[in-house]
Scaffold this motif. Structure first.
Motif, PDB file in Angstrom:
ATOM      1  N   VAL A 286       4.211  -6.792   7.930  1.00  0.00           N
ATOM      2  CA  VAL A 286       5.452  -5.996   7.985  1.00  0.00           C
ATOM      3  C   VAL A 286       6.674  -6.906   8.077  1.00  0.00           C
ATOM      4  O   VAL A 286       6.781  -7.734   8.973  1.00  0.00           O
ATOM      5  N   GLU A 287       7.583  -6.711   7.133  1.00  0.00           N
ATOM      6  CA  GLU A 287       8.849  -7.449   7.189  1.00  0.00           C
ATOM      7  C   GLU A 287       9.944  -6.554   7.763  1.00  0.00           C
ATOM      8  O   GLU A 287      10.746  -6.977   8.582  1.00  0.00           O
ATOM      9  N   THR A 288       9.987  -5.294   7.319  1.00  0.00           N
ATOM     10  CA  THR A 288      10.998  -4.325   7.770  1.00  0.00           C
ATOM     11  C   THR A 288      10.291  -3.057   8.240  1.00  0.00           C
ATOM     12  O   THR A 288       9.271  -2.665   7.663  1.00  0.00           O
ATOM     13  N   GLY A 289      10.860  -2.428   9.277  1.00  0.00           N
ATOM     14  CA  GLY A 289      10.190  -1.332   9.978  1.00  0.00           C
ATOM     15  C   GLY A 289       9.621  -0.219   9.122  1.00  0.00           C
ATOM     16  O   GLY A 289       8.514   0.275   9.380  1.00  0.00           O
ATOM     17  N   TYR A 290      10.347   0.188   8.060  1.00  0.00           N
ATOM     18  CA  TYR A 290       9.886   1.333   7.263  1.00  0.00           C
ATOM     19  C   TYR A 290       8.503   1.087   6.648  1.00  0.00           C
ATOM     20  O   TYR A 290       7.774   2.031   6.333  1.00  0.00           O
ATOM     21  N   GLU A 291       8.114  -0.198   6.480  1.00  0.00           N
ATOM     22  CA  GLU A 291       6.797  -0.512   5.906  1.00  0.00           C
ATOM     23  C   GLU A 291       5.664   0.013   6.790  1.00  0.00           C
ATOM     24  O   GLU A 291       4.558   0.255   6.302  1.00  0.00           O
ATOM     25  N   ASN A 292       5.951   0.191   8.086  1.00  0.00           N
ATOM     26  CA  ASN A 292       4.936   0.773   8.985  1.00  0.00           C
ATOM     27  C   ASN A 292       4.502   2.155   8.498  1.00  0.00           C
ATOM     28  O   ASN A 292       3.335   2.530   8.614  1.00  0.00           O
ATOM     29  N   LEU A 293       5.462   2.924   7.975  1.00  0.00           N
ATOM     30  CA  LEU A 293       5.175   4.258   7.445  1.00  0.00           C
ATOM     31  C   LEU A 293       4.189   4.184   6.281  1.00  0.00           C
ATOM     32  O   LEU A 293       3.232   4.959   6.200  1.00  0.00           O
ATOM     33  N   LEU A 294       4.441   3.251   5.373  1.00  0.00           N
ATOM     34  CA  LEU A 294       3.569   3.085   4.210  1.00  0.00           C
ATOM     35  C   LEU A 294       2.170   2.667   4.657  1.00  0.00           C
ATOM     36  O   LEU A 294       1.163   3.169   4.146  1.00  0.00           O
ATOM     37  N   LEU A 295       2.109   1.765   5.634  1.00  0.00           N
ATOM     38  CA  LEU A 295       0.811   1.285   6.123  1.00  0.00           C
ATOM     39  C   LEU A 295       0.030   2.395   6.811  1.00  0.00           C
ATOM     40  O   LEU A 295      -1.183   2.518   6.638  1.00  0.00           O
ATOM     41  N   VAL A 296       0.723   3.219   7.599  1.00  0.00           N
ATOM     42  CA  VAL A 296       0.071   4.331   8.296  1.00  0.00           C
ATOM     43  C   VAL A 296      -0.579   5.280   7.276  1.00  0.00           C
ATOM     44  O   VAL A 296      -1.730   5.685   7.416  1.00  0.00           O
ATOM     45  N   ARG A 297       0.168   5.602   6.209  1.00  0.00           N
ATOM     46  CA  ARG A 297      -0.409   6.498   5.194  1.00  0.00           C
ATOM     47  C   ARG A 297      -1.564   5.814   4.463  1.00  0.00           C
ATOM     48  O   ARG A 297      -2.602   6.429   4.199  1.00  0.00           O
ATOM     49  N   LEU A 298      -1.396   4.533   4.135  1.00  0.00           N
ATOM     50  CA  LEU A 298      -2.450   3.813   3.415  1.00  0.00           C
ATOM     51  C   LEU A 298      -3.733   3.747   4.247  1.00  0.00           C
ATOM     52  O   LEU A 298      -4.843   3.945   3.730  1.00  0.00           O
ATOM     53  N   LEU A 299      -3.575   3.488   5.553  1.00  0.00           N
ATOM     54  CA  LEU A 299      -4.753   3.450   6.438  1.00  0.00           C
ATOM     55  C   LEU A 299      -5.441   4.813   6.480  1.00  0.00           C
ATOM     56  O   LEU A 299      -6.669   4.898   6.438  1.00  0.00           O
ATOM     57  N   LEU A 300      -4.652   5.884   6.547  1.00  0.00           N
ATOM     58  CA  LEU A 300      -5.239   7.225   6.536  1.00  0.00           C
ATOM     59  C   LEU A 300      -6.028   7.435   5.243  1.00  0.00           C
ATOM     60  O   LEU A 300      -7.136   7.964   5.257  1.00  0.00           O
ATOM     61  N   GLU A 301      -5.462   6.967   4.145  1.00  0.00           N
ATOM     62  CA  GLU A 301      -6.128   7.169   2.850  1.00  0.00           C
ATOM     63  C   GLU A 301      -7.451   6.401   2.740  1.00  0.00           C
ATOM     64  O   GLU A 301      -8.304   6.757   1.940  1.00  0.00           O
ATOM     65  N   LEU A 302      -7.605   5.355   3.543  1.00  0.00           N
ATOM     66  CA  LEU A 302      -8.893   4.641   3.552  1.00  0.00           C
ATOM     67  C   LEU A 302     -10.007   5.534   4.107  1.00  0.00           C
ATOM     68  O   LEU A 302     -11.180   5.309   3.849  1.00  0.00           O
TER      69      LEU A 302
END
Length: 268
Positions: A58-74
């Motif tokens: 993570v470089e900037t906070g909003y990327e946490n949102l993308l990661l949370v969704r990506l992890l759910l999709e796993l």
């Protein structure tokens, strides 16, 4: 003459991974209700746990949102997955985030500014409703609050976090007040540009310059700028980086690997 320390915030001063992950889950429920409505507390706990593993990307906070969704999709059935998540693993995210991020932004039709705004808004609402819990989801690294309080050096915060959140945590959790003009947060420009500004300020002339960061990529960007040759660069080994990154940093002559106890001593 004295020392100037430019300090990253998340991963150097504050372990905010718990808070940023929980905020990202809250924001993801707002952004993608169809996907997140059925997420139970066990799945939420799993996502937050995994976020500690992928946090170094993570470089900037909003990327946490993308990661949370990506992890759910796993974890969800293939029929509900986006094609980007097919065959992906947590380790794969850690290895290839810079390639994955633009693909999912496009696949999910997301806009960076909208995600930044949403992430900030969700945090603001959490702070307004329940400041104590929001503060409690963060922790300062041991010894750092005292080191900041009693620092004889001139300290600046240079972070991709929104300034108001860094300021609130410093005051509420650490009891430290850093003048607002010394906190460079999201929107003040790339860190290399902030460092250039700092070294040009008349009041900073003659000071020895130090920059402490937990992201190796950021330090490598500084090294590319001849104008910033005067900075001493440090990678905090307690922050959000991997063993592989620490080994690479150790092989770069400009970068000093720094331990937490040494960091606190330097500031004092």
């Amino acid at each position: 003459m004295g020392d100037l320390y430019a300090l990253d915030f998340d991963g150097v001063i504050c372990d905010s991974c718990g808070e940023s992950s929980l905020s990202a889950v809250k924001a993801a429920k707002v952004r993608w209700p169809g996907l997140f409505d059925s997420v139970d507390s066990a799945m939420e706990d799993w996502i937050v746990d995994q976020m500690y593993i992928v946090r170094p990307v993570v470089e900037t906070g909003y990327e946490n949102l993308l990661l949370v969704r990506l992890l759910l999709e796993l974890r969800i059935p293939p029929i509900r997955k986006s094609s980007v998540a097919e065959g992906l693993t947590v380790e794969g995210i850690l290895e290839s985030w810079s390639k994955i991020k633009p693909l999912i932004m496009e696949a999910w039709d997301e806009n960076r500014d909208a995600l930044v705004d949403l992430f900030g808004k969700v945090r603001d609402e959490w702070i307004e409703k329940d400041l104590a819990t929001w503060i409690g989801a963060n922790r300062f690294y041991p010894g750092v609050p005292d080191a900041l309080k009693f620092a004889s050096s001139r300290v600046y915060i240079v972070t991709t976090k929104q300034s108001r959140f860094a300021d609130a945590l410093l005051r509420e959790l650490a009891g430290v007040t850093i003048p607002p003009e010394r906190i460079y947060g999201l929107g003040t420009g790339p860190k290399v540009e902030v460092l250039k500004q700092l070294q040009k300020k008349p009041e900073n002339q003659g000071l020895t310059l130090h920059f402490v960061e937990d992201r190796l990529a950021t330090l490598k960007n500084v090294i590319k700028e001849p104008e910033l040759d005067g900075w001493n660069l440090y990678l905090g080994d307690w922050g959000y980086n991997t063993q592989k990154e620490r080994a690479e940093a150790a092989s770069i002559s400009r970068i000093h690997l720094l331990e937490l106890s040494d960091f606190s001593q330097k500031l004092k």
